[in-house]
Scaffold this motif. Structure first.
Motif, short mmCIF file in Angstrom:
data_model
loop_
_atom_site.label_atom_id
_atom_site.label_comp_id
_atom_site.label_asym_id
_atom_site.label_seq_id
_atom_site.Cartn_x
_atom_site.Cartn_y
_atom_site.Cartn_z
N ASN A 1 0.80 -1.22 0.00
CA ASN A 1 0.00 0.00 0.00
C ASN A 1 0.84 1.27 0.00
O ASN A 1 0.28 2.38 0.02
CB ASN A 1 -0.98 0.08 1.18
CG ASN A 1 -2.07 -0.96 1.10
OD1 ASN A 1 -2.32 -1.53 0.05
ND2 ASN A 1 -2.70 -1.21 2.22
N TYR A 2 2.17 1.14 0.00
CA TYR A 2 3.03 2.31 -0.09
C TYR A 2 3.86 2.26 -1.37
O TYR A 2 4.30 1.20 -1.80
CB TYR A 2 4.02 2.36 1.07
CG TYR A 2 3.40 2.65 2.42
CD1 TYR A 2 3.16 1.62 3.33
CD2 TYR A 2 3.11 3.94 2.80
CE1 TYR A 2 2.61 1.88 4.57
CE2 TYR A 2 2.57 4.22 4.05
CZ TYR A 2 2.32 3.17 4.92
OH TYR A 2 1.78 3.44 6.16
N THR A 3 4.08 3.42 -1.94
CA THR A 3 5.14 3.57 -2.92
C THR A 3 6.43 3.68 -2.12
O THR A 3 6.51 4.47 -1.16
CB THR A 3 4.93 4.82 -3.77
OG1 THR A 3 3.81 4.63 -4.62
CG2 THR A 3 6.16 5.14 -4.61
N MET A 4 7.43 2.93 -2.50
CA MET A 4 8.71 2.96 -1.81
C MET A 4 9.75 3.65 -2.70
O MET A 4 9.75 3.47 -3.92
CB MET A 4 9.17 1.56 -1.46
CG MET A 4 8.21 0.80 -0.55
SD MET A 4 7.93 1.64 1.03
CE MET A 4 9.58 1.62 1.75
N GLY A 5 10.62 4.39 -2.07
CA GLY A 5 11.58 5.14 -2.88
C GLY A 5 12.93 5.32 -2.22
O GLY A 5 13.10 5.01 -1.03
N TRP A 6 13.85 5.80 -3.01
CA TRP A 6 15.18 6.19 -2.54
C TRP A 6 15.43 7.62 -2.99
O TRP A 6 15.13 8.00 -4.15
CB TRP A 6 16.26 5.28 -3.13
CG TRP A 6 16.24 3.89 -2.58
CD1 TRP A 6 15.59 2.81 -3.10
CD2 TRP A 6 16.91 3.43 -1.40
NE1 TRP A 6 15.81 1.70 -2.32
CE2 TRP A 6 16.62 2.06 -1.27
CE3 TRP A 6 17.73 4.03 -0.44
CZ2 TRP A 6 17.11 1.27 -0.22
CZ3 TRP A 6 18.23 3.25 0.59
CH2 TRP A 6 17.92 1.90 0.69
N LEU A 7 15.97 8.38 -2.10
CA LEU A 7 16.34 9.76 -2.39
C LEU A 7 17.74 9.98 -1.83
O LEU A 7 18.21 9.18 -1.01
CB LEU A 7 15.33 10.73 -1.77
CG LEU A 7 13.89 10.51 -2.30
CD1 LEU A 7 13.09 9.66 -1.32
CD2 LEU A 7 13.21 11.81 -2.59
N ARG A 8 18.40 11.03 -2.28
CA ARG A 8 19.75 11.26 -1.80
C ARG A 8 20.01 12.74 -1.60
O ARG A 8 19.31 13.59 -2.15
CB ARG A 8 20.78 10.68 -2.78
CG ARG A 8 20.84 11.38 -4.13
CD ARG A 8 21.76 10.61 -5.07
NE ARG A 8 21.88 11.29 -6.36
CZ ARG A 8 22.54 10.78 -7.40
NH1 ARG A 8 23.14 9.59 -7.32
NH2 ARG A 8 22.60 11.48 -8.53
N GLN A 9 21.01 13.02 -0.80
CA GLN A 9 21.40 14.40 -0.55
C GLN A 9 22.91 14.49 -0.52
O GLN A 9 23.56 13.87 0.34
CB GLN A 9 20.81 14.92 0.76
CG GLN A 9 21.06 16.40 0.98
CD GLN A 9 20.20 16.97 2.10
OE1 GLN A 9 19.68 16.25 2.94
NE2 GLN A 9 20.04 18.27 2.11
N PHE B 1 15.44 13.21 -5.86
CA PHE B 1 14.77 11.93 -6.12
C PHE B 1 15.70 11.01 -6.90
O PHE B 1 16.30 11.41 -7.89
CB PHE B 1 13.50 12.17 -6.91
CG PHE B 1 12.86 10.91 -7.42
CD1 PHE B 1 12.98 10.55 -8.76
CD2 PHE B 1 12.16 10.09 -6.57
CE1 PHE B 1 12.41 9.39 -9.23
CE2 PHE B 1 11.58 8.91 -7.03
CZ PHE B 1 11.71 8.56 -8.36
N VAL B 2 15.79 9.76 -6.45
CA VAL B 2 16.62 8.76 -7.13
C VAL B 2 15.75 7.71 -7.82
O VAL B 2 15.90 7.48 -9.02
CB VAL B 2 17.57 8.07 -6.13
CG1 VAL B 2 18.33 6.93 -6.81
CG2 VAL B 2 18.52 9.07 -5.51
#
Length: 124
Positions: A30-38, A46-47
């Motif tokens: 039920n979630y969109t899962m993601g990776w982001l970076r800084q 957004f990655v």
């Protein structure tokens, strides 16, 4: 949902790394899962993201073709396979979850839950 990212490290340009994210507290279904970076001195970028239930994948232009996101809803985990790493990939990488199940373009503000970051450093 609590998220715990791991797998970062120091590598050379051209090497590969695999980041993992373990979720707890709630199922990632039920979630969109993601990776982001800084990167140092820069804003969050957004990655990649992977939708539920379709599994459709999205990638930022700078990583498309080199990174691959995957999710295992049974294991309640997400991974990011990073190949052909470049020095400009150096950043703190964050695992995140979004209650949005669709977006035309993903932004850091679309993600509601964030884990602590894992550092990736790519030397030239």
């Amino acid at each position: 949902v609590q998220l715990q990212a791991s797998g970062g490290g120091l590598v050379q340009a051209g090497d590969s790394l695999r980041l993992s994210c373990a979720a707890s507290g709630r199922r990632i279904s039920n979630y969109t899962m993601g990776w982001l970076r800084q990167a140092p001195g820069k804003g969050r970028e957004f990655v990649s993201a992977i939708l539920w239930p379709t599994g459709r994948e999205y990638y930022g232009p700078s990583v498309k073709g080199r990174f691959t996101i995957s999710r295992d809803d049974t294991e309640n985990a997400v991974a990011l396979q990073m190949d052909s790493l470049k020095p400009e990939d150096t950043a703190t990488y964050y695992c995140a979850a979004s209650t949005r199940l669709y977006a035309v373009g993903w932004r850091p503000s679309d993600f509601n839950f964030w884990g602590q970051g894992t550092q990736v450093t790519v030397s030239s």
